[in-house]
Design a protein around this motif. Structure first.
Motif, mmCIF file in Angstrom:
data_model
loop_
_atom_site.group_PDB
_atom_site.id
_atom_site.type_symbol
_atom_site.label_atom_id
_atom_site.label_comp_id
_atom_site.label_asym_id
_atom_site.label_seq_id
_atom_site.Cartn_x
_atom_site.Cartn_y
_atom_site.Cartn_z
ATOM 1 N N VAL A 1 0.859 -1.189 0.000
ATOM 2 C CA VAL A 1 0.000 0.000 0.000
ATOM 3 C C VAL A 1 0.899 1.243 0.000
ATOM 4 N N CYS A 2 0.683 2.125 -0.977
ATOM 5 C CA CYS A 2 1.492 3.351 -1.024
ATOM 6 C C CYS A 2 1.223 4.194 0.210
ATOM 7 N N GLY A 3 2.284 4.539 0.888
ATOM 8 C CA GLY A 3 2.137 5.295 2.135
ATOM 9 C C GLY A 3 2.279 6.791 1.917
ATOM 10 N N PRO A 4 2.172 7.551 2.981
ATOM 11 C CA PRO A 4 2.180 9.015 2.848
ATOM 12 C C PRO A 4 3.576 9.609 2.666
ATOM 13 N N ILE B 1 -0.735 13.793 9.158
ATOM 14 C CA ILE B 1 -1.639 13.266 8.124
ATOM 15 C C ILE B 1 -3.044 13.824 8.329
ATOM 16 N N HIS B 2 -3.754 13.989 7.211
ATOM 17 C CA HIS B 2 -5.146 14.433 7.324
ATOM 18 C C HIS B 2 -6.074 13.231 7.216
ATOM 19 N N ILE B 3 -7.359 13.450 7.457
ATOM 20 C CA ILE B 3 -8.251 12.288 7.518
ATOM 21 C C ILE B 3 -8.512 11.687 6.139
ATOM 22 N N GLY B 4 -8.178 12.438 5.054
ATOM 23 C CA GLY B 4 -8.206 11.829 3.711
ATOM 24 C C GLY B 4 -7.131 10.758 3.615
ATOM 25 N N ASN B 5 -5.935 11.071 4.097
ATOM 26 C CA ASN B 5 -4.849 10.080 4.101
ATOM 27 C C ASN B 5 -5.201 8.878 4.979
ATOM 28 N N ALA B 6 -6.043 9.138 5.987
ATOM 29 C CA ALA B 6 -6.400 8.049 6.912
ATOM 30 C C ALA B 6 -7.317 7.030 6.239
ATOM 31 N N ARG B 7 -8.007 7.465 5.169
ATOM 32 C CA ARG B 7 -8.961 6.524 4.548
ATOM 33 C C ARG B 7 -8.262 5.274 4.007
ATOM 34 N N PRO B 8 -7.226 5.411 3.131
ATOM 35 C CA PRO B 8 -6.572 4.167 2.681
ATOM 36 C C PRO B 8 -5.959 3.375 3.842
ATOM 37 N N MET B 9 -5.453 4.090 4.850
ATOM 38 C CA MET B 9 -4.848 3.370 5.985
ATOM 39 C C MET B 9 -5.880 2.464 6.656
ATOM 40 N N ALA C 1 -2.167 -1.374 -3.615
ATOM 41 C CA ALA C 1 -3.321 -0.536 -3.276
ATOM 42 C C ALA C 1 -2.912 0.893 -2.957
ATOM 43 N N GLY C 2 -3.926 1.758 -2.992
ATOM 44 C CA GLY C 2 -3.710 3.169 -2.654
ATOM 45 C C GLY C 2 -4.970 3.952 -2.998
ATOM 46 N N GLY C 3 -4.916 5.244 -2.810
ATOM 47 C CA GLY C 3 -6.056 6.096 -3.157
ATOM 48 C C GLY C 3 -6.204 6.199 -4.672
ATOM 49 N N GLU C 4 -7.418 6.516 -5.134
ATOM 50 C CA GLU C 4 -7.645 6.475 -6.591
ATOM 51 C C GLU C 4 -6.893 7.553 -7.357
ATOM 52 N N ASP C 5 -6.446 8.597 -6.650
ATOM 53 C CA ASP C 5 -5.632 9.609 -7.349
ATOM 54 C C ASP C 5 -4.275 9.035 -7.761
ATOM 55 N N LEU C 6 -3.921 7.873 -7.222
ATOM 56 C CA LEU C 6 -2.620 7.286 -7.557
ATOM 57 C C LEU C 6 -2.666 6.429 -8.829
ATOM 58 N N ILE C 7 -3.875 6.159 -9.348
ATOM 59 C CA ILE C 7 -3.966 5.279 -10.530
ATOM 60 C C ILE C 7 -3.120 5.859 -11.671
ATOM 61 N N HIS D 1 -8.210 0.435 -5.289
ATOM 62 C CA HIS D 1 -8.132 1.890 -5.053
ATOM 63 C C HIS D 1 -9.332 2.384 -4.277
ATOM 64 N N ASN D 2 -9.049 3.135 -3.234
ATOM 65 C CA ASN D 2 -10.157 3.736 -2.475
ATOM 66 C C ASN D 2 -10.553 5.073 -3.093
ATOM 67 N N ALA D 3 -11.846 5.380 -2.982
ATOM 68 C CA ALA D 3 -12.335 6.678 -3.439
ATOM 69 C C ALA D 3 -11.959 7.752 -2.407
ATOM 70 N N PHE D 4 -12.208 8.966 -2.770
ATOM 71 C CA PHE D 4 -11.799 10.071 -1.902
ATOM 72 C C PHE D 4 -12.690 10.281 -0.697
ATOM 73 N N GLU E 1 -16.031 18.452 -1.682
ATOM 74 C CA GLU E 1 -14.796 18.703 -2.416
ATOM 75 C C GLU E 1 -13.739 17.763 -1.853
ATOM 76 N N LYS E 2 -12.799 17.301 -2.696
ATOM 77 C CA LYS E 2 -11.752 16.412 -2.217
ATOM 78 C C LYS E 2 -10.979 17.075 -1.078
ATOM 79 N N MET E 3 -10.766 16.336 -0.003
ATOM 80 C CA MET E 3 -9.953 16.884 1.076
ATOM 81 C C MET E 3 -8.489 16.744 0.677
HETATM 82 P P1 AMP Z 1 -0.064 11.519 -0.212
HETATM 83 O O1 AMP Z 1 0.674 11.755 1.050
HETATM 84 O O2 AMP Z 1 -0.747 12.710 -0.780
HETATM 85 O O3 AMP Z 1 0.799 10.777 -1.238
HETATM 86 O O4 AMP Z 1 -1.268 10.524 0.119
HETATM 87 C C1 AMP Z 1 -1.141 9.289 0.799
HETATM 88 C C2 AMP Z 1 -2.327 8.429 0.511
HETATM 89 O O5 AMP Z 1 -3.552 9.093 0.904
HETATM 90 C C3 AMP Z 1 -2.523 8.079 -0.971
HETATM 91 O O6 AMP Z 1 -2.947 6.722 -1.077
HETATM 92 C C4 AMP Z 1 -3.615 9.023 -1.423
HETATM 93 O O7 AMP Z 1 -4.324 8.518 -2.516
HETATM 94 C C5 AMP Z 1 -4.485 9.077 -0.186
HETATM 95 N N1 AMP Z 1 -5.344 10.277 -0.107
HETATM 96 C C6 AMP Z 1 -4.955 11.569 -0.111
HETATM 97 N N2 AMP Z 1 -6.027 12.397 -0.001
HETATM 98 C C7 AMP Z 1 -7.127 11.593 0.081
HETATM 99 C C8 AMP Z 1 -8.550 11.845 0.230
HETATM 100 N N3 AMP Z 1 -9.055 13.072 0.335
HETATM 101 N N4 AMP Z 1 -9.377 10.784 0.300
HETATM 102 C C9 AMP Z 1 -8.891 9.514 0.217
HETATM 103 N N5 AMP Z 1 -7.578 9.221 0.084
HETATM 104 C C10 AMP Z 1 -6.700 10.234 0.016
#
Ligand code: AMP
Ligand code: ZN
Length: 496
Positions: free
Chosen positions: A28-31, A37-45, A229-235, A260-263, A269-271
């Motif tokens: 799983v791609c980490g931060p 970390i913000h709670i968006g980053n917490a979602r994939p975790m 695995a990772g967030g969908e922005d990583l595809i 891939h998890n959604a945002f 708006e995307k966090m």
């Molecule tokens: P980053 O540190 O930006 O590389 O993000 C680490 C992980 O958090 C990656 O898997 C991102 O896809 C995920 N991520 C970042 N922002 C969000 C968000 N708002 N919702 C879900 N996942 C996110």
């Protein structure tokens, strides 16, 4: 039913079959560690930790690797701002991220590699790509030659010609040395003051996409892995570019399943850090027990966008509270039960016979509604839970199954129940919650003693003018969901 995942690579739900029976190799791609970390980053975790827990529950031996990206422009900029080295920044935020993970009950990975510790292997990979004609060096910057990779684009299913023309319009300085607008950087030359490593192309550092290619396969000890695995922005471009490098270098498939998890959104708006609309896990932890955050994250399927709001957190708090209340009641029933042993009626509700053997378990379908029904048997709820989780980790329905079990518990366990019965029902709730990583047995008594001891220690530290220690204790209590209030009558505490 077998476990099924939605695979971004094939755009379909597939049964999960690992490379080696009984074992899972998951990355799983980490931060990037330059901030809390913000709670968006917490979602994939949380989501992928739950996937790991569920696969472990199903009997797989899961090797789970998740990196920390500890060399990056954002880290370097932060280091410059503070006048310290990049390492100081990354080490600080790795430690803080690990604290947040623990507070969310995210298990530590089998290995948490650091990009900066794996540079020689990254250089070898780039050299290999260069030898095979997939990479070229322009004045110390090494690029990947995407046109040579006939498979490029297979993960993101994008129209590459459209992308190319889009990029061409956006051409920025330095980009014109590329052969193709989709070529991406494997190695970048050092700028003054930046961390660097020696390489065949001069001093510099690897590109982000190269890091994961190396760390995943090195610590999973395999050319091909099961799950990435990772967030969908990583595809795109990150995972697409990882596939390109690994598959062109090895000639083998990199990963069989791409999840891939959604945002996580806020105000729809995307966090994200760049939009500035984020809340850190730490901020949420000041207001809520982080188990509430975990419950909230799992209340939606991981591939659905989840919108964060105060109301949804309050709803999650109330729901988790209902489970905890049921467990507390069961603890009470166990403590005050008048009989120890199961009665026949209780046995039938648990689905066991007098000798303690499981009686056969059937799930019938109501011919009129099509609903799955079963007579009064507690095993129904685990069955519902597993059905949901096997179906591409439908944690929302898994939470619903736990609620059905809680309702069942509230009805069938009474003051007249035996201790064994109350214990069996409680164990069932605990076991299902544990698969989701939810802590629901909050032993009030033990906790009170622990809290009082910590408060006393904090008072002593303050008296000794050790304010750092006093603050550390207060933070520790906050992590446990306890807020301290200094009043004229001394220190009072309350639950967040
Ligand atoms: P980053 O540190 O930006 O590389 O993000 C680490 C992980 O958090 C990656 O898997 C991102 O896809 C995920 N991520 C970042 N922002 C969000 C968000 N708002 N919702 C879900 N996942 C996110
Ligand atoms: Zn990655």
């Amino acid at each position: 039913m077998a476990l099924r995942f939605y695979n971004t690579l094939t755009k379909s739900i597939q049964e999960f079959h690992p490379i080696t029976e009984g074992k899972v190799l998951m990355y799983v791609c980490g931060p990037t560690v330059y901030n809390l970390i913000h709670i968006g980053n917490a979602r994939p975790m949380i989501v992928f930790d739950t996937a790991r827990r569920y696969m472990t529950y199903k009997g797989y031996d899961v090797n789970y690797v998740s990196n920390f990206t500890d060399v990056d422009d954002k880290i370097i900029n932060r280091a410059i701002e503070e006048g310290v080295s990049s390492e100081v920044i990354s080490q600080r935020y790795i430690a803080e991220t690990k604290k947040d993970m623990a507070a969310m009950n995210v298990l530590p990975a089998t290995t948490h590699p650091l990009a900066t510790q794996e540079i020689p292997e990254m250089i070898s990979l780039i050299q290999d790509l260069e030898n095979k004609g997939y990479a070229y060096n322009v004045n110390g910057t090494v690029y990947f030659r995407t046109r040579k990779d006939t498979q490029y684009g297979k993960l993101s299913h994008k129209n590459l010609d459209e992308l190319r023309s889009g990029f061409r319009d956006l051409k920025v300085t330095g980009e014109d040395q590329k052969e193709d607008p989709l070529d991406f950087v494997l190695w970048k030359p050092m700028k003054p003051g930046e961390p660097y490593w020696e390489s065949p192309w001069g001093k510099g550092r690897p590109g982000w996409h190269t890091e994961c290619c190396v760390m995943s396969r090195k610590y999973l000890h395999s050319t091909t892995i099961d799950i990435h695995a990772g967030g969908e922005d990583l595809i795109f471009p990150h995972h697409e570019n990882e596939i390109a490098q690994v598959e062109c270098s090895t000639g083998k498939e990199f990963a069989h399943y791409w999840l891939h998890n959604a945002f996580l959104n806020i105000n729809n708006e995307k966090m994200s850090k760049s939009l500035g609309n984020f809340l850190t896990v730490r901020q949420i932890g000041e207001k809520y027990d982080l188990q509430v955050l975990r419950f909230f994250m799992l209340s939606a399927h991981y591939r659905r966008v989840l919108n964060f709001s105060e109301e949804s957190m309050e709803a999650a708090k109330a729901s988790l509270g209902r489970i905890r209340t049921a467990v507390r009641t069961l603890n009470d029933r166990m403590a005050h039960a008048e009989t120890e042993e199961l009665t026949d009626a209780e046995r039938s509700k648990l689905g066991v016979d007098a000798a303690g053997n499981r009686i056969s378990f059937t799930v019938e379908t109501d011919p009129e509604t099509g609903d799955k029904i079963l007579s009064d048997d507690m095993r129904l709820f685990r069955w519902q839970f597993e059905q949901a989780m096997d179906d591409d980790l439908n944690t929302a329905d898994a939470e619903a199954a736990i609620f059905n079990l809680v309702k069942f518990a509230n009805i069938v366990v009474t003051e007249e129940s035996s201790k064994a019965f109350a214990a069996a029902v409680k164990d069932e709730i605990m076991s299902l919650c544990d698969i989701l990583g939810l802590i629901v047995d909050v032993q009030e008594q033990d906790l009170t003693a622990d809290i009082e001891a910590k408060i006393a220690e904090r008072q002593a530290a303050r008296k000794a003018k050790d304010f750092a220690r006093a603050d550390a204790i207060r933070d520790e209590l906050l992590q446990m969901g306890i807020v301290l209030k200094d009043t004229r009558d001394g220190v009072r505490w309350e639950r967040k």
